[in-house]
Design a protein around this motif. Structure first.
Motif, short mmCIF file in Angstrom:
data_model
loop_
_atom_site.label_atom_id
_atom_site.label_comp_id
_atom_site.label_asym_id
_atom_site.label_seq_id
_atom_site.Cartn_x
_atom_site.Cartn_y
_atom_site.Cartn_z
N UNK A 135 0.83 -1.20 0.00
CA UNK A 135 0.00 0.00 0.00
C UNK A 135 0.87 1.26 0.00
N UNK A 136 1.92 1.24 0.80
CA UNK A 136 2.85 2.37 0.86
C UNK A 136 4.24 1.82 1.16
N UNK A 137 5.17 2.02 0.24
CA UNK A 137 6.51 1.44 0.36
C UNK A 137 7.25 1.93 1.60
N UNK A 138 6.84 3.05 2.16
CA UNK A 138 7.52 3.55 3.36
C UNK A 138 7.28 2.68 4.58
N UNK A 139 6.27 1.82 4.54
CA UNK A 139 5.96 0.95 5.66
C UNK A 139 6.23 -0.52 5.32
N UNK A 140 7.18 -0.78 4.44
CA UNK A 140 7.50 -2.17 4.11
C UNK A 140 8.14 -2.86 5.31
N UNK A 141 7.55 -3.97 5.73
CA UNK A 141 8.01 -4.72 6.90
C UNK A 141 8.55 -6.07 6.48
N UNK A 142 9.53 -6.54 7.22
CA UNK A 142 10.07 -7.87 6.99
C UNK A 142 9.19 -8.90 7.69
N UNK A 143 9.46 -10.18 7.41
CA UNK A 143 8.70 -11.24 8.06
C UNK A 143 8.90 -11.20 9.57
N UNK A 144 10.13 -10.91 10.00
CA UNK A 144 10.40 -10.82 11.43
C UNK A 144 9.65 -9.66 12.06
N UNK A 145 9.59 -8.51 11.34
CA UNK A 145 8.85 -7.36 11.86
C UNK A 145 7.37 -7.69 12.03
N UNK A 146 6.79 -8.36 11.04
CA UNK A 146 5.38 -8.73 11.12
C UNK A 146 5.11 -9.66 12.29
N UNK A 147 6.03 -10.59 12.54
CA UNK A 147 5.85 -11.52 13.65
C UNK A 147 5.90 -10.79 14.99
N UNK A 148 6.80 -9.78 15.10
CA UNK A 148 6.91 -9.03 16.35
C UNK A 148 5.67 -8.18 16.60
N UNK A 149 5.13 -7.58 15.54
CA UNK A 149 3.98 -6.67 15.68
C UNK A 149 2.64 -7.38 15.64
N UNK A 150 2.63 -8.66 15.32
CA UNK A 150 1.37 -9.40 15.16
C UNK A 150 0.48 -9.33 16.39
N UNK A 151 0.99 -9.51 17.63
CA UNK A 151 0.09 -9.43 18.80
C UNK A 151 -0.58 -8.07 18.93
N UNK A 152 0.14 -6.98 18.63
CA UNK A 152 -0.47 -5.66 18.72
C UNK A 152 -1.57 -5.48 17.68
N UNK A 153 -1.32 -5.96 16.46
CA UNK A 153 -2.33 -5.85 15.41
C UNK A 153 -3.54 -6.73 15.72
N UNK A 154 -3.29 -7.90 16.30
CA UNK A 154 -4.39 -8.82 16.63
C UNK A 154 -5.36 -8.19 17.63
N UNK A 155 -4.82 -7.34 18.52
CA UNK A 155 -5.69 -6.69 19.50
C UNK A 155 -6.69 -5.77 18.83
N UNK A 156 -6.33 -5.17 17.69
CA UNK A 156 -7.27 -4.34 16.94
C UNK A 156 -8.45 -5.17 16.45
N UNK A 157 -8.18 -6.38 15.99
CA UNK A 157 -9.24 -7.23 15.47
C UNK A 157 -10.23 -7.63 16.56
N UNK A 158 -9.76 -7.74 17.81
CA UNK A 158 -10.67 -8.06 18.90
C UNK A 158 -11.61 -6.92 19.22
N UNK A 159 -11.34 -5.73 18.68
CA UNK A 159 -12.17 -4.56 18.95
C UNK A 159 -13.05 -4.19 17.75
N UNK A 160 -13.31 -5.16 16.88
CA UNK A 160 -14.24 -4.94 15.78
C UNK A 160 -13.63 -4.33 14.55
N UNK A 161 -12.32 -4.33 14.40
CA UNK A 161 -11.65 -3.72 13.26
C UNK A 161 -11.32 -4.79 12.24
N UNK A 162 -11.52 -4.48 10.95
CA UNK A 162 -11.13 -5.42 9.91
C UNK A 162 -9.78 -5.01 9.32
N UNK A 163 -9.27 -5.84 8.39
CA UNK A 163 -7.93 -5.60 7.83
C UNK A 163 -7.88 -4.30 7.05
N UNK A 164 -8.95 -3.97 6.33
CA UNK A 164 -8.95 -2.75 5.52
C UNK A 164 -8.84 -1.52 6.40
#
Length: 319
Positions: free
Chosen positions: A183-212
């Protein structure tokens, strides 16, 4: 008459084609209790805001209100100028961004984004009362006849989400983080970055947020240069996380639609209660204006600038 004609806002989109409409349930919503339209509406606003306000005021109900869509119809202004104008109109009391979480039959969930527009400028108390009325209306049960037609537009929205790429073997939160770089090259994350941030992003989904919504919230208003994408995303996942949904004292009956209404920041889209978003802006988007330095006292026009600078140098040389 000539001055009044030149200062009036455009009365129709620049293109001869009909103005694009938002999906059913989305887009512009006229606020209640407005004054009749007059030729001198918005005359106290700066020229750019006056033109854009007049253009929005004449758009039909349900018209698309995103910055990109408005900029396409206003050739004099780019997306950044339109976004700044919408922020100024929000501060002036003409609009508020609102989102409504709809949970229908079968557990289908979607966010509906609307922009409430008032030709008459309103203060924060008035907008807060309107939001309270919207929350109360959303909590009230709807007649069966009104629920059935509203479920029809959900189908294409759900199908569109199903077509989003999913990283095999990972959660939806991981998949949303993985597509940030596309979506925006300035926020390109590696696989390791995604794994580290996954728990924080998952908390958004528990609050009714979708991926979009998650992706849009993370990429909105990025600085020109991003030194550490993983650090910036971690900060935004923490600072912009939506509030927890209030626990209903009595669970709704099976098949009853559940809805939640929240205001969102006009500039960055972060959700919150009306009292937490004065002027329709979150704290982070208000701080640049609130923290601006005071304007220095103007020097007398007759003062010689060179002599003034020389005096300052003498003061610096003094022991």
């Amino acid at each position: 008459m000539a001055i009044q004609h030149l200062s009036s806002a455009p009365s129709a989109p620049a293109s001869s084609r009909p103005y694009p409409m938002a999906s059913p349930g989305y887009g512009k919503r006229s606020a209640p209790d407005q004054q009749p339209r007059r030729a001198d509406d918005f005359m106290l606003l700066p020229l750019r805001e006056r033109n854009i306000a007049g253009f929005i005021d004449q758009l039909p109900e349900g018209a698309a209100m995103d910055v990109k869509g408005l900029a396409k119809q206003l050739p004099l202004y780019g997306q950044q100028a339109v976004g700044s104008a919408l922020k100024a109109l929000s501060v002036a009391g003409y609009l508020r961004r609102v989102r409504c979480l709809l949970t229908g039959e079968g557990g289908q969930v979607r966010w509906v984004f609307r922009t409430f527009w008032s030709r008459t400028a309103r203060d924060n108390e008035w907008w807060g009362a309107l939001m309270a009325a919207e929350v109360q209306r959303a909590a009230a049960p709807e007649p069966v006849a009104a629920v059935a037609p509203a479920a029809a537009p959900v189908v294409p929205e759900q199908r569109a989400q199903e077509r989003e790429p999913v990283v095999e073997g990972h959660s939806p939160a991981y998949a949303a983080l993985a597509q940030l770089g596309r979506v925006d090259a300035r926020l390109a994350l590696s696989a390791a970055d995604c794994a580290v941030l996954e728990p924080l992003a998952a908390e958004w989904f528990t609050r009714g947020v979708d991926a979009d919504y998650l992706v849009r919230a993370l990429v909105a208003g990025l600085p020109a240069g991003v030194g550490s994408p993983v650090g910036l995303v971690r900060r935004r996942l923490t600072d912009k996380i939506p509030p927890q949904a209030p626990t209903a004292p009595v669970p709704p009956a099976p098949g009853t639609p559940v809805r939640r209404v929240m205001m969102e920041c006009t500039k960055c889209g972060v959700p919150g209660r009306a009292e937490a978003l004065p002027d329709g802006l979150c704290r982070a988007c208000r701080e640049p204006d609130e923290g601006a330095p005071d304007v220095p006292v103007e020097l007398p026009a007759e003062r010689d600038v060179r002599a003034y600078v020389a005096g300052l140098r003498d003061l610096l040389k003094a022991p």
